[in-house]
Design a protein around this motif. Sequence first.
Motif, mmCIF file in Angstrom:
data_model
loop_
_atom_site.group_PDB
_atom_site.id
_atom_site.type_symbol
_atom_site.label_atom_id
_atom_site.label_comp_id
_atom_site.label_asym_id
_atom_site.label_seq_id
_atom_site.Cartn_x
_atom_site.Cartn_y
_atom_site.Cartn_z
ATOM 1 N N ASP A 88 -9.242 52.971 98.045
ATOM 2 C CA ASP A 88 -9.768 51.653 98.372
ATOM 3 C C ASP A 88 -10.725 51.224 97.272
ATOM 4 O OD1 ASP A 88 -11.271 49.440 99.549
ATOM 5 O OD2 ASP A 88 -10.436 50.057 101.474
ATOM 6 N N CYS A 89 -10.533 50.016 96.734
ATOM 7 C CA CYS A 89 -11.367 49.524 95.641
ATOM 8 C C CYS A 89 -12.837 49.386 96.041
ATOM 9 C CB CYS A 89 -10.830 48.175 95.155
ATOM 10 S SG CYS A 89 -11.549 47.626 93.594
ATOM 11 N N SER A 90 -13.095 49.289 97.338
ATOM 12 C CA SER A 90 -14.479 49.187 97.809
ATOM 13 C C SER A 90 -15.301 50.401 97.378
ATOM 14 C CB SER A 90 -14.521 49.040 99.330
ATOM 15 O OG SER A 90 -13.999 50.185 99.969
ATOM 16 N N GLU A 91 -14.629 51.553 97.187
ATOM 17 C CA GLU A 91 -15.309 52.770 96.735
ATOM 18 C C GLU A 91 -15.922 52.559 95.357
ATOM 19 O OE1 GLU A 91 -12.689 56.180 96.966
ATOM 20 O OE2 GLU A 91 -11.627 55.300 98.679
ATOM 21 N N LEU A 92 -15.249 51.788 94.507
ATOM 22 C CA LEU A 92 -15.730 51.511 93.159
ATOM 23 C C LEU A 92 -16.784 50.409 93.163
ATOM 24 C CD1 LEU A 92 -12.251 51.506 91.347
ATOM 25 C CD2 LEU A 92 -13.839 53.429 91.601
#
Length: 272
Positions: A83-87
């Motif tokens: 999930d891009c939210s992790e970045l």
Amino acid sequence: LMEQGDPRGPLAAIKGDDKKTQTKATAMVWKNRPFFFGPLAIYTVEKPDRHAAVAAEWKQGWMSTLRLSAVSSWREGQLPVSDCSELVRLLPKVTSARLVRELVIGCPRVEDEFYFGGTITELVKAMPSLPNLRRLVLGDFTSEDSELSWSHLGSLQDLWKHAGKLEYLKIHAGNLALGKINAPELRELWIESGGFDNANLDELMKGNLPKLETLDLWMGQDNYGCDIRPKNLAKFIDGLAKKFPKLKHLGLANSQWGNELAPLLVKSKILG
């Protein structure tokens, strides 16, 4: 900085924005990736492209453009990101991103069905730490990654609280909810959707966009959520000249009714 042995000194000394210069900068950054990328360093690869989780362009020693994307583990040396939210969550801790001017979100998730909700939530939290952000791209993927109709942006309502300095916004998603738009410095708005609806059309006309010069809309089809009809667009087009006095480019694309649209534009007040 160079006298003190700071890695940012030699990077800042590299001049130019051409491909050769960026390749040189990327190689220099790779040798000192923990310093330049901070907590994002573990997600970097030596030669980043659009399939990488993290890719950056550099100017005067700082990130000018940063692209973040969820990726699977198929690529050698690439740590998977589901999930891009992790970045995005790590952005406030990345020193080199403090002056970033453009942020690009590639794929929000690695599944076929793309949901941007978590990424948008983290982006809203991170934006106060990105005071130089002027360009934002939400969704930079092709049909090889996922179909447009399988992507769901969700609501942008909270984003507008921190969008006061944005000058460029591009959205690429199957469906979305614009919310109450407040972007007083926005010059360009590009929305590539397969299901743009009347609710979003109304929000555009109510939004605070006094400096808008470019408006480009993909509307899509009714079976993907587009309930707009030519009569709705007629009213919208008639109000454009007054609502957006600085508008220079209008794009109405990806629609089901090109034949009905043509005479509306010919007779419209915006044509002048």
